[in-house]
Design a protein around this motif. Structure first.
Motif, PDB file in Angstrom:
ATOM      1  N   THR A   1     -52.255-153.085 -73.162  1.00 34.26           N
ATOM      2  CA  THR A   1     -51.284-152.402 -72.314  1.00 34.26           C
ATOM      3  C   THR A   1     -49.942-152.262 -73.026  1.00 34.26           C
ATOM      4  N   GLU A   2     -49.520-153.338 -73.696  1.00 35.09           N
ATOM      5  CA  GLU A   2     -48.256-153.299 -74.424  1.00 35.09           C
ATOM      6  C   GLU A   2     -48.298-152.253 -75.534  1.00 35.09           C
ATOM      7  N   ALA A   3     -49.443-152.200 -76.252  1.00 35.02           N
ATOM      8  CA  ALA A   3     -49.578-151.210 -77.321  1.00 35.02           C
ATOM      9  C   ALA A   3     -49.544-149.796 -76.764  1.00 35.02           C
ATOM     10  N   LYS A   4     -50.192-149.598 -75.627  1.00 32.58           N
ATOM     11  CA  LYS A   4     -50.220-148.265 -75.006  1.00 32.58           C
ATOM     12  C   LYS A   4     -48.819-147.828 -74.604  1.00 32.58           C
ATOM     13  N   VAL A   5     -48.047-148.747 -74.025  1.00 33.37           N
ATOM     14  CA  VAL A   5     -46.684-148.413 -73.605  1.00 33.37           C
ATOM     15  C   VAL A   5     -45.828-148.017 -74.802  1.00 33.37           C
ATOM     16  N   MET A   6     -46.027-148.722 -75.936  1.00 36.31           N
ATOM     17  CA  MET A   6     -45.223-148.445 -77.125  1.00 36.31           C
ATOM     18  C   MET A   6     -45.678-147.169 -77.837  1.00 36.31           C
ATOM     19  N   LEU A   7     -46.978-146.895 -77.854  1.00 41.05           N
ATOM     20  CA  LEU A   7     -47.502-145.806 -78.671  1.00 41.05           C
ATOM     21  C   LEU A   7     -47.588-144.471 -77.935  1.00 41.05           C
ATOM     22  N   ASP A   8     -47.715-144.498 -76.602  1.00 41.61           N
ATOM     23  CA  ASP A   8     -47.886-143.247 -75.860  1.00 41.61           C
ATOM     24  C   ASP A   8     -46.783-142.235 -76.150  1.00 41.61           C
ATOM     25  N   PRO A   9     -45.497-142.617 -76.104  1.00 45.01           N
ATOM     26  CA  PRO A   9     -44.449-141.619 -76.389  1.00 45.01           C
ATOM     27  C   PRO A   9     -44.553-141.041 -77.800  1.00 45.01           C
ATOM     28  N   LEU A  10     -44.968-141.882 -78.754  1.00 39.58           N
ATOM     29  CA  LEU A  10     -45.096-141.403 -80.129  1.00 39.58           C
ATOM     30  C   LEU A  10     -46.288-140.464 -80.274  1.00 39.58           C
ATOM     31  N   MET A  11     -47.382-140.761 -79.578  1.00 39.62           N
ATOM     32  CA  MET A  11     -48.557-139.903 -79.635  1.00 39.62           C
ATOM     33  C   MET A  11     -48.259-138.528 -79.040  1.00 39.62           C
ATOM     34  N   ARG A  12     -47.446-138.505 -77.973  1.00 39.33           N
ATOM     35  CA  ARG A  12     -47.136-137.216 -77.345  1.00 39.33           C
ATOM     36  C   ARG A  12     -46.312-136.331 -78.274  1.00 39.33           C
ATOM     37  N   GLY A  13     -45.636-136.944 -79.230  1.00 39.56           N
ATOM     38  CA  GLY A  13     -44.831-136.147 -80.165  1.00 39.56           C
ATOM     39  C   GLY A  13     -45.625-135.571 -81.321  1.00 39.56           C
ATOM     40  N   LEU A  14     -46.912-135.911 -81.434  1.00 37.45           N
ATOM     41  CA  LEU A  14     -47.732-135.398 -82.523  1.00 37.45           C
ATOM     42  C   LEU A  14     -48.331-134.042 -82.166  1.00 37.45           C
ATOM     43  N   THR A  15     -48.696-133.292 -83.178  1.00 38.06           N
ATOM     44  CA  THR A  15     -49.414-132.031 -82.953  1.00 38.06           C
ATOM     45  C   THR A  15     -50.841-132.357 -82.521  1.00 38.06           C
ATOM     46  N   ALA A  16     -51.504-131.342 -81.965  1.00 36.89           N
ATOM     47  CA  ALA A  16     -52.886-131.530 -81.512  1.00 36.89           C
ATOM     48  C   ALA A  16     -53.783-131.916 -82.675  1.00 36.89           C
ATOM     49  N   ARG A  17     -53.557-131.287 -83.869  1.00 33.23           N
ATOM     50  CA  ARG A  17     -54.404-131.631 -85.017  1.00 33.23           C
ATOM     51  C   ARG A  17     -54.193-133.071 -85.463  1.00 33.23           C
ATOM     52  N   ASP A  18     -52.928-133.521 -85.466  1.00 30.19           N
ATOM     53  CA  ASP A  18     -52.651-134.903 -85.885  1.00 30.19           C
ATOM     54  C   ASP A  18     -53.271-135.909 -84.919  1.00 30.19           C
ATOM     55  N   ARG A  19     -53.199-135.597 -83.604  1.00 28.44           N
ATOM     56  CA  ARG A  19     -53.808-136.503 -82.622  1.00 28.44           C
ATOM     57  C   ARG A  19     -55.323-136.553 -82.820  1.00 28.44           C
ATOM     58  N   ARG A  20     -55.919-135.421 -83.145  1.00 32.63           N
ATOM     59  CA  ARG A  20     -57.374-135.380 -83.351  1.00 32.63           C
ATOM     60  C   ARG A  20     -57.749-136.213 -84.583  1.00 32.63           C
ATOM     61  N   ILE A  21     -56.952-136.104 -85.634  1.00 36.85           N
ATOM     62  CA  ILE A  21     -57.253-136.864 -86.851  1.00 36.85           C
ATOM     63  C   ILE A  21     -57.181-138.366 -86.569  1.00 36.85           C
ATOM     64  N   LEU A  22     -56.174-138.776 -85.814  1.00 38.96           N
ATOM     65  CA  LEU A  22     -56.077-140.194 -85.456  1.00 38.96           C
ATOM     66  C   LEU A  22     -57.261-140.617 -84.601  1.00 38.96           C
ATOM     67  N   GLN A  23     -57.656-139.765 -83.668  1.00 34.65           N
ATOM     68  CA  GLN A  23     -58.793-140.066 -82.800  1.00 34.65           C
ATOM     69  C   GLN A  23     -60.068-140.264 -83.623  1.00 34.65           C
ATOM     70  N   LEU A  24     -60.295-139.361 -84.556  1.00 36.22           N
ATOM     71  CA  LEU A  24     -61.505-139.450 -85.377  1.00 36.22           C
ATOM     72  C   LEU A  24     -61.478-140.676 -86.285  1.00 36.22           C
ATOM     73  N   ARG A  25     -60.283-141.014 -86.795  1.00 34.70           N
ATOM     74  CA  ARG A  25     -60.210-142.118 -87.769  1.00 34.70           C
ATOM     75  C   ARG A  25     -60.267-143.487 -87.101  1.00 34.70           C
ATOM     76  N   PHE A  26     -59.479-143.702 -86.049  1.00 35.26           N
ATOM     77  CA  PHE A  26     -59.316-145.053 -85.502  1.00 35.26           C
ATOM     78  C   PHE A  26     -60.138-145.330 -84.245  1.00 35.26           C
ATOM     79  N   PHE A  27     -60.620-144.308 -83.573  1.00 35.25           N
ATOM     80  CA  PHE A  27     -61.451-144.535 -82.385  1.00 35.25           C
ATOM     81  C   PHE A  27     -62.923-144.252 -82.669  1.00 35.25           C
ATOM     82  N   GLN A  28     -63.189-143.183 -83.434  1.00 29.67           N
ATOM     83  CA  GLN A  28     -64.574-142.886 -83.784  1.00 29.67           C
ATOM     84  C   GLN A  28     -64.951-143.434 -85.157  1.00 29.67           C
TER      85      GLN A  28
END
Length: 276
Positions: free
Chosen positions: A209-236
């Motif tokens: 929860t703490e990580a989500k609170v800290m990272l959510d604002p930063l994730m919203r500032g990324l482009t759609a492609r950058d968010r997808r790259i992070l999703q593929l690398r660290f979640f998948q």
């Protein structure tokens, strides 16, 4: 635990165990007779033998003093050896011509050896040195005040006797458990569980929860492609080559994009921490 210091050369600890220990007045009479002989001794060999007898005669006193510190994290056998070392030092330093009672001279030396041993070797959890030193002084004050008061002295009485603040005395008394902290397996009052059972565990959901609170604002500032790259690398957990094929980049380009994204997010986290 085998931490007791060795006795000086020529004084075998086995010989410090008389077959029939002397009691009370008999020990005092024997001690006085040895001290009297020491005053008149001429040969060094005779003086050495009389000193050995002086130690042997009063060995039970040293052991009795050691027993007061039992069950505090150091084996009684080790404590007895430390006490006998103190007795030996006192006997070797004692001046029979000075007119002092031998035990009045020896007891502070024995007590000092025991307390020094605890101070240097007995702590399982080491509090500040000022607390250790004050606890040693408190032990001496308790021995002095208990006979006078007919009960254990209160912290305020100890503080007044030592010229210390009551709060400091209370802190030192509370640190007594640092010699032998209570086991986590020790049962609690109802006997159905242990202390360890009552301790909370790590709450991974809280950290997420703490990580989500800290990272959510930063994730919203990324482009759609950058968010997808992070999703593929660290979640998948895809490799950089697999990501490159998914987003239409080369593996080298994916590597540079990931490096940039992570660097920007670190800067963002630091700025948010400073602002907070």
């Amino acid at each position: 635990m085998s931490i007791a210091p060795a006795l000086p050369a020529g004084l075998n600890p086995v010989r410090l165990r008389p077959a029939q220990p002397l009691e009370g007045r008999a020990r005092a009479r024997r001690t006085d007779a040895i001290v009297s002989d020491l005053r008149d001794v001429r040969r060094q060999a005779d003086a050495h033998e009389l000193t050995r007898q002086l130690i042997e005669t009063n060995a039970a006193v040293a052991r009795s003093m050691a027993s007061r510190y039992r069950n505090r994290g150091i084996d009684l056998d080790d404590l007895e050896q430390v006490a006998l070392l103190g007795l030996t030092k006192a006997a070797q330093r004692f001046d029979p011509a000075a007119g002092h009672d031998f035990l009045s001279f020896a007891v502070p030396t024995i007590r000092g050896e025991l307390r020094r041993h605890f101070r240097d070797s007995g702590w399982m959890v080491r509090p500040p040195r000022r607390v250790q030193d004050l606890q040693t002084r408190i032990a001496g004050a308790q021995e002095e005040l208990e006979p006078r008061l007919g009960r254990s002295p209160r912290p305020s009485e100890l503080a007044a006797h030592l010229g210390e603040d009551t709060s400091d005395v209370v802190e030192a008394l509370a640190a007594d458990g640092c010699f032998t902290p209570t086991s986590l397996d020790a049962p609690v009052a109802d006997g159905s569980s242990s202390i360890g059972d009552l301790l909370g565990g790590e709450d991974r959901a809280l950290a997420q929860t703490e990580a989500k609170v800290m990272l959510d604002p930063l994730m919203r500032g990324l482009t759609a492609r950058d968010r997808r790259i992070l999703q593929l690398r660290f979640f998948q957990e895809q490799t950089q080559q697999e990501i490159a094929e998914s987003v239409g980049l080369t593996q080298a380009q994916v590597s540079r994009v990931l490096t940039r994204i992570l660097a920007d997010m670190r800067v963002g986290l630091v700025e948010r921490h400073v602002a907070a």
